[in-house]
Design a protein around this motif. Structure first.
Motif, PDB file in Angstrom:
ATOM      1  N   THR A 152     -73.369  36.846 -15.154  1.00  0.00           N
ATOM      2  CA  THR A 152     -74.662  37.497 -15.361  1.00  0.00           C
ATOM      3  C   THR A 152     -75.543  36.677 -16.293  1.00  0.00           C
ATOM      4  O   THR A 152     -76.698  36.372 -15.963  1.00  0.00           O
ATOM      5  N   LEU A 153     -75.019  36.314 -17.449  1.00  0.00           N
ATOM      6  CA  LEU A 153     -75.825  35.561 -18.416  1.00  0.00           C
ATOM      7  C   LEU A 153     -76.127  34.155 -17.926  1.00  0.00           C
ATOM      8  O   LEU A 153     -77.213  33.622 -18.178  1.00  0.00           O
ATOM      9  N   ASN A 154     -75.203  33.554 -17.202  1.00  0.00           N
ATOM     10  CA  ASN A 154     -75.455  32.213 -16.679  1.00  0.00           C
ATOM     11  C   ASN A 154     -76.539  32.235 -15.603  1.00  0.00           C
ATOM     12  O   ASN A 154     -77.390  31.343 -15.559  1.00  0.00           O
ATOM     13  N   LEU A 155     -76.526  33.242 -14.744  1.00  0.00           N
ATOM     14  CA  LEU A 155     -77.589  33.353 -13.740  1.00  0.00           C
ATOM     15  C   LEU A 155     -78.945  33.540 -14.407  1.00  0.00           C
ATOM     16  O   LEU A 155     -79.946  32.961 -13.964  1.00  0.00           O
ATOM     17  N   ALA A 187     -70.011  30.202  -7.752  1.00  0.00           N
ATOM     18  CA  ALA A 187     -69.496  31.104  -8.780  1.00  0.00           C
ATOM     19  C   ALA A 187     -69.613  32.547  -8.338  1.00  0.00           C
ATOM     20  O   ALA A 187     -68.696  33.351  -8.539  1.00  0.00           O
ATOM     21  N   ALA A 188     -70.727  32.897  -7.730  1.00  0.00           N
ATOM     22  CA  ALA A 188     -70.923  34.273  -7.265  1.00  0.00           C
ATOM     23  C   ALA A 188     -69.902  34.638  -6.205  1.00  0.00           C
ATOM     24  O   ALA A 188     -69.297  35.710  -6.246  1.00  0.00           O
ATOM     25  N   GLU A 189     -69.689  33.742  -5.258  1.00  0.00           N
ATOM     26  CA  GLU A 189     -68.713  34.010  -4.201  1.00  0.00           C
ATOM     27  C   GLU A 189     -67.305  34.125  -4.775  1.00  0.00           C
ATOM     28  O   GLU A 189     -66.528  34.992  -4.392  1.00  0.00           O
ATOM     29  N   GLU A 190     -67.003  33.261  -5.734  1.00  0.00           N
ATOM     30  CA  GLU A 190     -65.676  33.252  -6.340  1.00  0.00           C
ATOM     31  C   GLU A 190     -65.400  34.549  -7.107  1.00  0.00           C
ATOM     32  O   GLU A 190     -64.317  35.112  -7.017  1.00  0.00           O
ATOM     33  N   ILE A 191     -66.390  35.040  -7.845  1.00  0.00           N
ATOM     34  CA  ILE A 191     -66.156  36.247  -8.636  1.00  0.00           C
ATOM     35  C   ILE A 191     -66.017  37.473  -7.741  1.00  0.00           C
ATOM     36  O   ILE A 191     -65.312  38.420  -8.066  1.00  0.00           O
ATOM     37  N   TYR A 194     -61.702  33.010 -16.371  1.00  0.00           N
ATOM     38  CA  TYR A 194     -62.866  32.552 -17.136  1.00  0.00           C
ATOM     39  C   TYR A 194     -64.194  33.006 -16.532  1.00  0.00           C
ATOM     40  O   TYR A 194     -65.213  33.017 -17.210  1.00  0.00           O
ATOM     41  N   LEU A 195     -64.211  33.358 -15.278  1.00  0.00           N
ATOM     42  CA  LEU A 195     -65.453  33.684 -14.591  1.00  0.00           C
ATOM     43  C   LEU A 195     -65.651  35.194 -14.597  1.00  0.00           C
ATOM     44  O   LEU A 195     -65.475  35.874 -13.608  1.00  0.00           O
TER      45      LEU A 195
END
Length: 110
Positions: A34-37, A16-20, A27-28
């Protein structure tokens, strides 16, 4: 807990981090990541399953001061107090690196 669970969590958050950073899907959002991490690290450190809001609130109380404003902005966006705040900044990218490092380190210690 299943020994495959933690590596799966790490794979998901790193992806997810790489994708964002490279090509964020709609959606990401930075708020979501941030909140998911925060939620993932809360689970790994304390074994508590939480909502994004609860994870963010934990982050406000447990993460380094330099990331608290970012988490607070994301919580405000999540609760509807602000509309899609601009949180993409150098601090945001440092936050992602910090959180993945913390998650990875805690998974290796588990």
């Amino acid at each position: 807990m299943d020994s495959q669970y933690y590596p799966s969590i790490l794979y998901d958050v790193e992806g997810a981090a790489e994708e964002i950073i490279s090509n964020p899907p709609a959606y990401l959002t930075p708020m979501y990541l941030t909140l998911n991490l925060c939620r993932v690290l809360f689970f790994i450190k304390e074994g508590k399953i939480s909502s994004k809001r609860e994870g963010g609130e934990w982050g406000l109380n447990n993460l380094p001061y330099k990331y608290q404003q970012l988490v607070e902005r994301c919580l405000n966006e999540y609760s509807g107090e602000t509309f899609r705040s601009e949180v993409v900044s150098q601090t945001f990218y440092e936050f992602i690196e910090f959180m993945i490092k913390e998650i990875r380190q805690d998974i290796l210690l588990s």
